[in-house]
Design a protein around this motif. Structure first.
Motif, PDB file in Angstrom:
ATOM      1  N   GLY A 213       1.811   9.781  -3.121  1.00 20.95           N
ATOM      2  CA  GLY A 213       1.584   9.063  -4.297  1.00 20.95           C
ATOM      3  C   GLY A 213       1.502   7.823  -4.189  1.00 20.95           C
ATOM      4  N   CYS A 214       1.471   7.105  -2.632  1.00 18.79           N
ATOM      5  CA  CYS A 214       1.394   5.656  -2.379  1.00 18.79           C
ATOM      6  C   CYS A 214       0.121   4.945  -2.795  1.00 18.79           C
ATOM      7  N   LEU A 215       0.281   3.796  -3.378  1.00 25.54           N
ATOM      8  CA  LEU A 215      -0.934   2.905  -3.953  1.00 25.54           C
ATOM      9  C   LEU A 215      -2.180   3.137  -2.965  1.00 25.54           C
TER      10      LEU A 215
ATOM     11  N   GLY B 262       0.760  -1.419   0.158  1.00 23.90           N
ATOM     12  CA  GLY B 262      -0.118  -0.033   0.012  1.00 23.90           C
ATOM     13  C   GLY B 262       0.778   1.404   0.049  1.00 23.90           C
ATOM     14  N   HIS B 263       2.036   1.198   0.352  1.00 20.03           N
ATOM     15  CA  HIS B 263       2.937   2.571   0.432  1.00 20.03           C
ATOM     16  C   HIS B 263       4.090   2.301  -0.482  1.00 20.03           C
ATOM     17  N   VAL B 264       3.936   1.530  -1.623  1.00 20.49           N
ATOM     18  CA  VAL B 264       4.594   1.689  -2.767  1.00 20.49           C
ATOM     19  C   VAL B 264       4.061   2.780  -3.549  1.00 20.49           C
TER      20      VAL B 264
ATOM     21  N   PRO C 182      -0.899  13.185  -0.689  1.00 17.70           N
ATOM     22  CA  PRO C 182      -0.254  13.008   0.271  1.00 17.70           C
ATOM     23  C   PRO C 182      -0.878  11.684   1.014  1.00 17.70           C
ATOM     24  N   CYS C 183       0.119  10.830   1.669  1.00 14.66           N
ATOM     25  CA  CYS C 183      -0.107   9.617   2.226  1.00 14.66           C
ATOM     26  C   CYS C 183      -0.109  10.040   3.798  1.00 14.66           C
ATOM     27  N   ALA C 184      -0.900   9.022   4.741  1.00 17.71           N
ATOM     28  CA  ALA C 184      -0.739   9.005   6.065  1.00 17.71           C
ATOM     29  C   ALA C 184       0.515   8.937   6.328  1.00 17.71           C
ATOM     30  N   CYS C 185       1.495   7.870   5.722  1.00 16.64           N
ATOM     31  CA  CYS C 185       2.663   7.545   6.147  1.00 16.64           C
ATOM     32  C   CYS C 185       3.536   8.595   6.000  1.00 16.64           C
ATOM     33  N   GLY C 186       3.528   9.884   5.359  1.00 15.46           N
ATOM     34  CA  GLY C 186       4.104  10.983   5.085  1.00 15.46           C
ATOM     35  C   GLY C 186       4.898  11.015   3.947  1.00 15.46           C
TER      36      GLY C 186
HETATM   37 ZN    ZN Z   1       2.191   5.753   2.152  1.00 14.70          ZN
END
Ligand code: ZN
Length: 313
Positions: free
Chosen positions: A193-195, A176-178, A186-190
């Motif tokens: 463009g994460c999947l 999911g974070h590729v 923006p993704c919650a991981c920081g």
């Molecule tokens: Zn992510």
């Protein structure tokens, strides 16, 4: 023999008691006993909300309740399997981290063993779901395959020789974070463009807007609504990008799609396979199948972990 399976998610905990009782009652295999994971039948299922204020206490209380229920059915539980969300170290039985429920480095194996007084196995929810697909579901006989759970987030389990591969510290499968859209949303991981910022159920609902849940976005896309079609098509494009990279790296024989979005069925599988074919220029795409265990995959996997504790003893 009764076993407890428990799947701890961000909002709901699901559980099952499995055993030989149903088989004996049905007379199907009287005297033969259960010889494999798949022979055990579900005797009871339950769910309750995840305790947001005290998630660890909530898991232990639910497990203790299930043990009491097994005893009341006349067959005390002999082992328990618990599948957890987030980062999980299966070897030490530690809930390393979940931003969703807010725990960190919880020695859940030791706590559950003390509370229940029986052997306990700890698993990661998606890897445990993949194990269940390998033993009981769509991955039976496949050997090596990838199980992808598309729900609130997206994660995968790599199944090698029928067993989930955890990675060196329990972080495998974070597909999911590729990044599939560099510089994208923006993704919650920081990262950006994460999947999962494009293709998770939460992302599909958010990108469509108007409070429309992902399953309804898919239904509207099928009916020809333009905005829903755009959001769903981009989700499929991003999923195909992620799975094409996965395929080129691992050469899996099969991809099993699970999680809530797998209920989209043909609206997911066909378009995903054609996009994968378009991206893989010099090789055939893997087969893409839908989960056979649906939202019970991790629960059933947890009962398999429990059973294997007894087999190993
Ligand atoms: Zn992510």
């Amino acid at each position: 023999m009764t076993l407890i399976g428990l799947d701890v998610g961000g909002t709901t905990m699901k559980a099952a008691l499995v055993g030989e009782g149903a088989l004996v009652r049905e007379g199907a295999r009287v005297g033969e006993g259960a010889r494999a994971d798949g022979d055990l039948q579900v005797l009871a299922s339950e769910s309750r909300p995840t305790d947001r204020a005290d998630p660890v206490g909530g898991v232990l209380d639910f497990a203790a309740h299930l043990a009491a229920r097994a005893a009341s059915l006349g067959s005390p539980a002999r082992a328990a399997g618990i599948a957890l969300l987030g980062i999980v170290d299966e070897a030490t039985g530690t809930a390393v981290h979940s931003a969703n429920v807010g725990w960190r480095d919880v020695p859940i194996l030791r706590l559950a063993r003390e509370r229940l007084g029986i052997p306990v196995a700890i698993g990661h929810d998606v890897r445990t779901g993949g194990l269940a697909e390998a033993v009981l579901g769509a991955g039976r006989g496949a050997g090596d395959f990838v199980f992808v759970a598309v729900g609130t987030g997206i994660a995968a389990a790599l199944i090698l020789n029928g067993a989930p591969y955890p990675g060196t510290v329990g972080w495998s499968g974070e597909i999911g974070h590729v990044v599939v859209r560099p510089g994208g949303e923006p993704c919650a991981c920081g990262n950006r463009g994460c999947l999962e910022t494009y293709a998770s159920a939460a992302a599909i609902a958010r990108r469509h807007g108007e409070g429309v849940p992902a399953e309804e976005v898919v239904a509207r896309a099928r009916r020809g609504e333009e905005k829903a079609g755009r959001v769903w098509s981009e989700a499929l494009d991003c999923l195909a990008d992620g799975l094409a990279a996965t395929t080129l790296l691992l050469d899996p024989g099969l991809v099993v799609m699970g999680g809530g979005l797998a209920r989209a069925g043909d609206a997911l599988l066909g378009p995903l396979e054609s996009r994968l074919t378009a991206r893989l220029k010099f090789r055939d795409p893997p087969r893409v199948l839908r989960t056979q265990l649906d939202d019970q995959a991790a629960v059933r996997g947890a009962t398999i972990l429990a059973r294997r504790l007894l087999d190993d003893a």
